[in-house]
Design a protein around this motif. Structure first.
Motif, PDB file in Angstrom:
ATOM      1  N   SER A 270      28.357  63.150  54.880  1.00 19.51           N
ATOM      2  CA  SER A 270      27.769  63.743  53.676  1.00 19.51           C
ATOM      3  C   SER A 270      26.366  63.205  53.436  1.00 19.51           C
ATOM      4  CB  SER A 270      28.646  63.405  52.462  1.00 19.51           C
ATOM      5  OG  SER A 270      28.549  62.017  52.164  1.00 19.51           O
TER       6      SER A 270
ATOM      7  N   TYR B 114      38.529  68.393  48.616  1.00 13.09           N
ATOM      8  CA  TYR B 114      38.200  68.304  50.036  1.00 13.09           C
ATOM      9  C   TYR B 114      39.477  68.331  50.878  1.00 13.09           C
ATOM     10  CZ  TYR B 114      38.053  65.734  54.374  1.00 13.09           C
ATOM     11  OH  TYR B 114      38.283  65.349  55.671  1.00 13.09           O
TER      12      TYR B 114
ATOM     13  N   ARG C  99      40.613  70.868  53.778  1.00 12.60           N
ATOM     14  CA  ARG C  99      40.843  70.330  55.117  1.00 12.60           C
ATOM     15  C   ARG C  99      42.190  70.786  55.675  1.00 12.60           C
ATOM     16  NH1 ARG C  99      40.205  68.697  60.201  1.00 12.60           N
ATOM     17  NH2 ARG C  99      41.441  66.895  60.787  1.00 12.60           N
TER      18      ARG C  99
ATOM     19  N   ARG D  30      34.809  68.937  58.359  1.00 11.66           N
ATOM     20  CA  ARG D  30      33.555  69.453  57.804  1.00 11.66           C
ATOM     21  C   ARG D  30      32.565  69.873  58.890  1.00 11.66           C
ATOM     22  NH1 ARG D  30      32.481  64.849  53.096  1.00 11.66           N
ATOM     23  NH2 ARG D  30      31.621  63.724  54.861  1.00 11.66           N
TER      24      ARG D  30
END
Length: 458
Positions: free
Chosen positions: A57, A315, A319, A411
């Motif tokens: 990130s 998240y 995922r 991601r």
């Protein structure tokens, strides 16, 4: 509507190319039909592993610029220590260069001559190797449902408490080095362990005065399954669930290259002070000083941010749902996979995919090579090649599960790319009868799946 909506936006891209059919055929032949030996430039979508392949990130990248590269007492270590204490609840923290370093240290701390039995809920390759290199054994005490790819038990990673107690009684408590529990069991298809089972393992081990060590590498994803599937946890935060999970152990080993969303790093954490003191001593011998353990300060800083980010419920929902999106597409195409769909990838059932290929001709290795040749998608074998040989007899071990792991980095890839992967595997499945198997022509002594070489059966 397609796959799950990403809870992030993309700020940087990396260009990739799709090699043509002739290039793919030449590349996999040059790699001796082992996907580990392919060059990354020959890969279009790389699903070899979720280890160290995540996208970091903006906060993690910013953290890299705050690296304190002091040899001793780096402030990044103390940030990491605080993060682990907050998220996981352990008192003591020892960084290592990656999870394998933590496996090595804990094995040397707890395995001794005559005290070398490590019961575990299914082996993992490097964990098993560290135990066996010290003369130990790793009996499998996972529930029977884990060996059945069609069984949809919600917690197929659970330890069978009766099996565990039987091993303790048969081997003798004095021979048990520790009991090892893996979260989201990799070789079973990314299958979680329930909180009830962790509690039961702790109680049983307390009654025999045995240590419990978790392989907590994918513990945040395991916590999501507990929140989703186990009664009484739907309103608990991921951090609360993690703190309770870890409270049932004496220590954990952790590869930060998965749930912590970094490209390198790991740690050993403990509540047991004696384990901590011995491990702290050994990390200086094998890894680096106890305040960096083989990692740069900047990597520890990125890890401390990533551990917290990896517990974000939004998240984690994305995922897990992206993995399910790929799995559900494959099921629609009737491609045989391990059920229920696990945490970090889809596991193809090579025995049902290639029922005509004998185990001695390595059906999982054959399937991984065939997927690459079809599509430039890299996957990996998780079957008899990974299992290796019996250290006493030297014979190949053919486990009940003969799988190919289609592992999704965190991601990194879009849902459209998952659709390409599903279509590619479908094409291989449609021509499965034309594929004949592989012959192993080079076999390393340890962890052979990394470097073994094969040739096609024509």
């Amino acid at each position: 509507m397609g796959g799950p909506v990403e809870p992030f936006k993309i700020k940087m891209v990396e260009r990739v190319k799709l090699p043509d059919q002739e290039q793919r055929t030449e590349a996999i032949k040059k790699a001796c039909y082992n996907t580990f030996l392919l060059n990354s430039e020959d890969i279009y979508i790389d699903l070899l592993t979720d280890s160290g392949t995540s996208a970091m990130s903006d906060n993690q990248w910013a953290g890299l610029m705050l690296g304190d590269e002091a040899y001793a007492g780096s402030r990044n270590f103390y940030n990491l220590e605080q993060s682990i204490q907050e998220v996981l609840g352990y008192r003591y923290v020892i960084p290592t260069h990656q999870g394998r370093g933590a496996e090595h240290i804990i094995s040397r701390v707890l395995i001794k001559p005559g005290k070398n039995i490590v019961p575990r809920n299914m082996y993992f390759t490097t964990s098993k190797a560290h135990v066996e290199l010290l003369g130990g054994e790793m009996p499998d005490v996972i529930i029977d449902q884990a060996h059945d790819p069609e069984n949809e038990h919600p917690f197929k990673g659970n330890i069978d408490l009766d099996k565990l107690e039987r091993v303790i009684k048969e081997k003798g408590t004095e021979r048990i080095a520790y009991v090892n529990v893996e979260m989201n069991v990799n070789m079973a298809g990314g299958q979680p362990v329930s909180m009830e089972n962790l509690r039961g393992v702790r109680e049983l081990c307390n009654s025999y005065n045995l240590k419990v060590v978790f392989d907590a590498t994918r513990s945040s994803e395991n916590a999501y399954f507990i929140k989703e599937r186990e009664k009484g946890y739907c309103d608990r935060s991921i951090k609360e669930i993690l703190n309770e999970m870890m409270s049932y152990s004496d220590a954990c080993i952790y590869s930060a290259k998965k749930d912590c969303l970094v490209n390198i790093g790991g740690f050993l954490a403990a509540n047991d002070k004696e384990i901590y003191k011995k491990a702290r001593n050994l990390v200086v011998v094998y890894e680096g000083l106890h305040t960096y353990g083989g990692m740069a300060g900047r990597d520890m800083e990125a890890l401390s941010h990533g551990l917290r980010e990896g517990t974000d419920a939004r998240y984690l929902e994305y995922r897990i749902k992206q993995v399910r999106y790929l799995g559900e597409m494959l099921m629609e195409y009737n491609v045989p996979i391990v059920k229920p769909i696990g945490s970090h990838g889809i596991f193809l059932d090579a025995l049902r995919f290639f029922p005509h290929i004998p185990r001695e001709l390595w059906p999982s290795q054959t399937l991984a090579a065939a997927i690459y040749e079809e599509s430039a998608v890299r996957t990996m074998e998780r079957g008899a090649v990974s299992k290796g040989r019996d250290p006493r007899t030297g014979k190949n071990i053919f486990p009940a599960l003969e799988l190919v792991r289609v592992t999704i980095p965190r991601r990194v890839y879009t849902n459209t790319q998952m659709e390409y992967v599903a279509e590619s595997i479908k094409k291989v499945y449609e021509k499965r009868d034309q594929i004949k198997g592989l012959r192993m022509v080079y076999e390393p002594k340890d962890l052979r799946f990394f470097q073994a070489e094969f040739e096609k059966i024509e």
